[in-house]
Design a protein around this motif. Structure first.
Motif, PDB file in Angstrom:
ATOM      1  N   THR A 219      -1.832  -3.979 -10.515  1.00 53.28           N
ATOM      2  CA  THR A 219      -1.778  -2.934  -9.268  1.00 53.28           C
ATOM      3  C   THR A 219      -1.750  -3.923  -8.094  1.00 53.28           C
ATOM      4  O   THR A 219      -2.206  -5.100  -8.116  1.00 53.28           O
ATOM      5  N   ARG A 220      -1.157  -3.470  -7.056  1.00 55.44           N
ATOM      6  CA  ARG A 220      -1.036  -4.499  -5.753  1.00 55.44           C
ATOM      7  C   ARG A 220      -2.258  -4.595  -5.031  1.00 55.44           C
ATOM      8  O   ARG A 220      -2.383  -5.982  -4.964  1.00 55.44           O
ATOM      9  N   GLU A 221      -3.185  -4.014  -5.154  1.00 55.57           N
ATOM     10  CA  GLU A 221      -4.462  -4.563  -4.686  1.00 55.57           C
ATOM     11  C   GLU A 221      -5.638  -4.711  -5.779  1.00 55.57           C
ATOM     12  O   GLU A 221      -6.713  -5.251  -5.585  1.00 55.57           O
TER      13      GLU A 221
ATOM     14  N   GLU B 189       0.421   3.716  -8.497  1.00 56.15           N
ATOM     15  CA  GLU B 189       0.942   3.049  -9.472  1.00 56.15           C
ATOM     16  C   GLU B 189       0.490   3.136 -11.071  1.00 56.15           C
ATOM     17  O   GLU B 189       1.269   2.368 -11.831  1.00 56.15           O
TER      18      GLU B 189
END
Length: 206
Positions: free
Chosen positions: A116-118, A195
């Motif tokens: 995931t992005r974060e 996501e």
């Protein structure tokens, strides 16, 4: 994620069968079973050759008897412990915990929860046969949240499982995890992509 079972524990029947088979000599001694040479005094006593032959035959009979008992115990124990409920009951809890944890980690990576992005992916993993659960949080959220933060989520999950209401347990646990994520990583308006799948993943036996 809900798994039927996290491992087949194929080593458990073998370990128990080998252990029980090694007890054969002890069992023979406890039962008072002895192999003795026949009394030859009625035939004029023994010669040196007779003593040697009888000694060898006695030792051979004892050895064969012990090996037969070991073989029977091994096979019988193997079949009994191979029965799934028995196999699970006789597998050490620590070993089952380790296998559940390992498979949860494998699934965390295989389902790309680490991508995931974060780096805030969270996996709630339940293994039904072992009656165990694991919660794995990705590095970003893990670094900001103390270990005991997840205890409440796991508690409501386990409570739901014990009541025979797994859906309720999962829903409550997911909601609590969502609260933690929302507090530590609040969404940004217009930039909050979903996501990960929202569906519960069902896994067959390992």
């Amino acid at each position: 994620m809900l798994a039927e079972e996290s491992a087949d524990y194929h080593a458990t029947p073998l370990a128990w069968a080998a252990g029980v088979a090694l007890l054969a000599p002890t069992i023979l001694l406890l039962l008072g079973i002895e192999v003795t040479a026949p009394d030859m005094s009625l035939f004029g006593g023994w010669t040196a050759d007779q003593v040697e032959d009888v000694g060898e035959a006695t030792a051979r009979a004892a050895l064969v008897g012990t090996l037969l008992m070991q073989g029977l115990l091994f096979v019988a124990t193997l079949f009994i412990v191979a029965i799934p409920p028995v196999r699970r009951a006789l597998t050490p809890r620590g070993f089952k915990r380790e296998r559940v944890r390992t498979r949860a980690e494998e699934q965390f990576l295989s389902k790309n929860l680490h991508a995931t992005r974060e780096r805030t992916g969270v996996l709630i993993y339940v293994s039904a046969a072992e009656r165990m659960a694991e919660l794995i949080a990705d590095e970003a959220i893990h670094a900001q949240v103390p270990e005991d933060t997840w205890d409440r989520a796991m508690s409501v999950l386990v409570a739901g499982l014990k009541r025979g209401r797994p859906a309720e347990g999962f829903t409550a646990a997911v909601a609590l995890c969502g609260d933690v994520l929302a507090e530590r990583f609040p969404s940004r308006p217009g930039d909050n992509p979903n996501e990960l799948s929202d569906a519960v993943v069902l896994l067959p036996r390992a």
